[in-house]
Design an enzyme around this catalytic site. Sequence first.
Site, PDB file in Angstrom:
ATOM      1  N   HIS A 173      38.696  41.495  30.274  1.00 23.01           N
ATOM      2  CA  HIS A 173      39.376  40.673  31.464  1.00 23.01           C
ATOM      3  C   HIS A 173      39.475  39.038  30.932  1.00 23.01           C
ATOM      4  O   HIS A 173      40.222  38.609  31.496  1.00 23.01           O
ATOM      5  CB  HIS A 173      38.055  40.768  32.340  1.00 23.01           C
ATOM      6  CG  HIS A 173      37.817  42.190  32.936  1.00 23.01           C
ATOM      7  ND1 HIS A 173      37.058  42.956  32.236  1.00 23.01           N
ATOM      8  CD2 HIS A 173      38.226  42.568  34.204  1.00 23.01           C
ATOM      9  CE1 HIS A 173      36.947  44.208  33.049  1.00 23.01           C
ATOM     10  NE2 HIS A 173      37.756  43.849  34.157  1.00 23.01           N
ATOM     11  N   ASP A 243      45.370  49.901  32.476  1.00 19.75           N
ATOM     12  CA  ASP A 243      44.302  49.093  33.052  1.00 19.75           C
ATOM     13  C   ASP A 243      45.186  47.831  33.787  1.00 19.75           C
ATOM     14  O   ASP A 243      46.379  47.640  33.696  1.00 19.75           O
ATOM     15  CB  ASP A 243      43.265  48.543  31.927  1.00 19.75           C
ATOM     16  CG  ASP A 243      41.835  48.193  32.687  1.00 19.75           C
ATOM     17  OD1 ASP A 243      41.916  48.004  33.881  1.00 19.75           O
ATOM     18  OD2 ASP A 243      41.064  48.143  31.829  1.00 19.75           O
TER      19      ASP A 243
END
Length: 334
Positions: A173, A243
């Site tokens: 992330h 993702d």
Amino acid sequence: MGPLMLDVSSYELDAEEREIIQHPTVGGIIFFARNYDNRDQLRALIKDIRQTAKRPLIIGVDQEGGRVQRFREQFTLLPPARAFAESNNGLALATTGGWLMAAELLAMDIDISFAPVLDLGFDCKAIGDRAFSDNPAEVIRYASAFIDGMTTAGMAATGKHFPGHGGVIADSHLETPYDSRDNIKQYDMTVFSHLISKNKLQGIMPAHVVFDAYDERPASGSEYWLKQVLRQDLGFNGVIFSDDLNMKGADVLGNYSERAVAAQQSGCDMVMLCNNRAGAIQALDGLPQTQVPILNTLLKQPTPEFNVLMQTREWKQAQQTISGLVDKWNNKTN
């Protein structure tokens, strides 16, 4: 169904979101905690999205359990995956947990939860106790049980993060992790290859990790990993999701339009871009207006409403069982 999955900003749709949802390239919506206040509000939001789209859309959420559970109040609190593997009667508990998670979401007219996590080990900042175990055979056992519960409820399973995110410490992330090991296929990936061979997975989400012993691109944007290894070598014929392309791990793929196109060209059937409205619009403009028929395989079948589900003996027993496991896990770890 179009190849782009996006998010919405709050409890209700705004005017721009209505316009975006009607775009033929949009094929899915993913929810976050900010989209949920209570079940009635969520049900109204889902109904509005489906009526606005006027066509099938995949509606999904990360409802794994533990720290990754977007809907909490008025839903059963679920344990992290590790709790199942470290409990007595853990396989039966995993099956019950998979069923309960899926049944509650399906009752809200949500198609999929992006689960289970198939990564190995607990050291990665992005994974931690989201993993069942650090042993491939154990992950296969407990993930299979969890998937069996999801399947019984009527939900497709999406394994993540192919070929394995657990070998890095960095959180994708926040940055692009690099995993330089050369035994990924013989170790981490064996979980995916086994479950694919048993037809347990209808979806797979690759990792924003560069496995530089194999390829210079992150798996989420790599033709090598997605087309050669996943499709050809492993024979996976389900849906490949990227993702979230807004994650820092995807920065190496270029701007948001370039990321979406790169992920699609590398083999992703549905690309995801969240928490960045401007970036989502760039991706919307950059992707070709194609339809992806395989996405229809993930749409749910009709199921009872939540209030009806709560009256069933199966839900009451599962809710009591899983709530007890959560209490035990919290007492153990706090």
